[in-house]
Motif scaffolding. Structure first.
Motif, PDB file in Angstrom:
ATOM      1  N   LEU A 119      11.550  16.734  43.051  1.00  0.00           N
ATOM      2  CA  LEU A 119      12.506  16.554  41.912  1.00  0.00           C
ATOM      3  C   LEU A 119      12.217  15.503  41.157  1.00  0.00           C
ATOM      4  N   LEU A 120      12.154  15.863  39.753  1.00  0.00           N
ATOM      5  CA  LEU A 120      11.885  14.872  38.750  1.00  0.00           C
ATOM      6  C   LEU A 120      13.321  14.701  38.048  1.00  0.00           C
ATOM      7  N   SER A 121      14.453  13.414  38.000  1.00  0.00           N
ATOM      8  CA  SER A 121      15.159  13.295  37.380  1.00  0.00           C
ATOM      9  C   SER A 121      15.141  12.321  36.324  1.00  0.00           C
ATOM     10  N   LEU A 122      15.277  12.740  35.185  1.00  0.00           N
ATOM     11  CA  LEU A 122      15.237  11.823  33.794  1.00  0.00           C
ATOM     12  C   LEU A 122      16.473  11.469  33.252  1.00  0.00           C
ATOM     13  N   GLN A 123      16.449  10.505  32.659  1.00  0.00           N
ATOM     14  CA  GLN A 123      17.534  10.214  31.870  1.00  0.00           C
ATOM     15  C   GLN A 123      17.146  10.126  30.352  1.00  0.00           C
ATOM     16  N   LEU A 124      17.992  10.901  29.735  1.00  0.00           N
ATOM     17  CA  LEU A 124      17.654  11.066  28.380  1.00  0.00           C
ATOM     18  C   LEU A 124      18.703  10.083  27.627  1.00  0.00           C
ATOM     19  N   ARG A 125      18.126   9.870  26.252  1.00  0.00           N
ATOM     20  CA  ARG A 125      18.582   8.930  25.291  1.00  0.00           C
ATOM     21  C   ARG A 125      20.146   9.489  25.107  1.00  0.00           C
ATOM     22  N   ASP A 126      21.107   8.642  24.805  1.00  0.00           N
ATOM     23  CA  ASP A 126      22.654   9.134  24.431  1.00  0.00           C
ATOM     24  C   ASP A 126      22.846  10.214  23.391  1.00  0.00           C
ATOM     25  N   GLU A 127      21.785   9.967  22.335  1.00  0.00           N
ATOM     26  CA  GLU A 127      21.982  10.932  21.128  1.00  0.00           C
ATOM     27  C   GLU A 127      21.226  12.176  21.446  1.00  0.00           C
ATOM     28  N   ALA A 128      20.494  12.450  22.700  1.00  0.00           N
ATOM     29  CA  ALA A 128      19.862  13.550  22.887  1.00  0.00           C
ATOM     30  C   ALA A 128      20.901  14.697  23.361  1.00  0.00           C
ATOM     31  N   ASN A 129      20.903  15.780  23.071  1.00  0.00           N
ATOM     32  CA  ASN A 129      22.084  16.935  23.215  1.00  0.00           C
ATOM     33  C   ASN A 129      21.112  18.164  23.979  1.00  0.00           C
ATOM     34  N   GLU A 130      22.008  18.635  24.682  1.00  0.00           N
ATOM     35  CA  GLU A 130      21.536  19.817  25.727  1.00  0.00           C
ATOM     36  C   GLU A 130      21.024  20.745  24.941  1.00  0.00           C
ATOM     37  N   ASP A 131      21.159  21.406  23.956  1.00  0.00           N
ATOM     38  CA  ASP A 131      20.756  22.320  23.228  1.00  0.00           C
ATOM     39  C   ASP A 131      19.180  22.124  22.878  1.00  0.00           C
ATOM     40  N   GLU A 132      18.808  20.850  22.263  1.00  0.00           N
ATOM     41  CA  GLU A 132      17.720  20.234  22.182  1.00  0.00           C
ATOM     42  C   GLU A 132      16.724  20.381  23.382  1.00  0.00           C
ATOM     43  N   ALA A 133      17.184  19.982  24.500  1.00  0.00           N
ATOM     44  CA  ALA A 133      16.448  19.690  25.905  1.00  0.00           C
ATOM     45  C   ALA A 133      15.976  21.050  26.312  1.00  0.00           C
ATOM     46  N   ALA A 134      17.074  22.173  26.070  1.00  0.00           N
ATOM     47  CA  ALA A 134      16.796  23.479  26.333  1.00  0.00           C
ATOM     48  C   ALA A 134      15.421  24.308  25.922  1.00  0.00           C
ATOM     49  N   VAL A 135      15.567  23.764  24.404  1.00  0.00           N
ATOM     50  CA  VAL A 135      14.403  24.513  23.520  1.00  0.00           C
ATOM     51  C   VAL A 135      13.314  23.657  23.903  1.00  0.00           C
ATOM     52  N   ILE A 136      13.153  22.675  24.334  1.00  0.00           N
ATOM     53  CA  ILE A 136      11.788  21.864  24.804  1.00  0.00           C
ATOM     54  C   ILE A 136      11.532  22.457  26.144  1.00  0.00           C
ATOM     55  N   LEU A 137      12.236  22.822  27.062  1.00  0.00           N
ATOM     56  CA  LEU A 137      11.991  23.275  28.292  1.00  0.00           C
ATOM     57  C   LEU A 137      11.618  24.554  28.122  1.00  0.00           C
TER      58      LEU A 137
END
Length: 146
Positions: A119-137
């Motif tokens: 399990l890799l748990s990452l802390q994203l920046r405060d300005e990161a949003n869920e949609d942007e992370a979903a697109v990258i993944l």
């Protein structure tokens, strides 16, 4: 009597200042502790870092103890998983920019007699949003399950 009241007020002011200082320090949770909170308690091994990009290079290239541990099958598999994550970060500029300077925690869990889950748990920046992370993944892992 006035002297006693003055000393009492002074002690109360000092106590309030100490409490305020403690509360201000307690409220500043580190981001790595946020990443660490996502790890279940039954982890066999937890590696925590403040910079995910430097973690594997520092661990695998400069740590003599890690070289000895890799002789064990368990740590050899952890090493292979770490190398895969590291190469993913190094080879993908978009991921590297998204995850740089962010804390992370990598945990290994026993999921059978000789099987391990990671399990890799990452802390994203405060300005990161869920949609942007979903697109990258979804760009990296083309599966309908994300």
């Amino acid at each position: 009597m006035k002297k006693l009241i003055g000393i009492l007020l002074f002690a109360i002011v000092i106590a309030l200042a100490i409490i305020a200082f403690y509360k201000s320090m307690d409220g500043s949770r580190s981001a790595s502790s946020i990443a660490l909170r996502a790890i279940p308690q039954g982890a066999a091994v937890i590696v925590e870092t403040d910079e995910i990009g430097d973690l594997w290079r520092d661990l695998s290239q400069t740590n003599i103890i890690w070289e000895e541990l890799k002789a064990n099958d368990f740590f050899f598999r952890i090493n292979e998983a770490g190398r895969a994550i590291d190469s993913l970060i190094v080879n993908n500029a978009q991921i590297r920019g998204y995850l740089s300077d962010n804390p992370a925690a990598l945990s290994v869990h026993m999921s059978g007699a000789r099987k391990h889950s990671y399990l890799l748990s990452l802390q994203l920046r405060d300005e990161a949003n869920e949609d942007e992370a979903a697109v990258i993944l979804t760009g990296m892992f083309p599966s309908a399950e994300i």
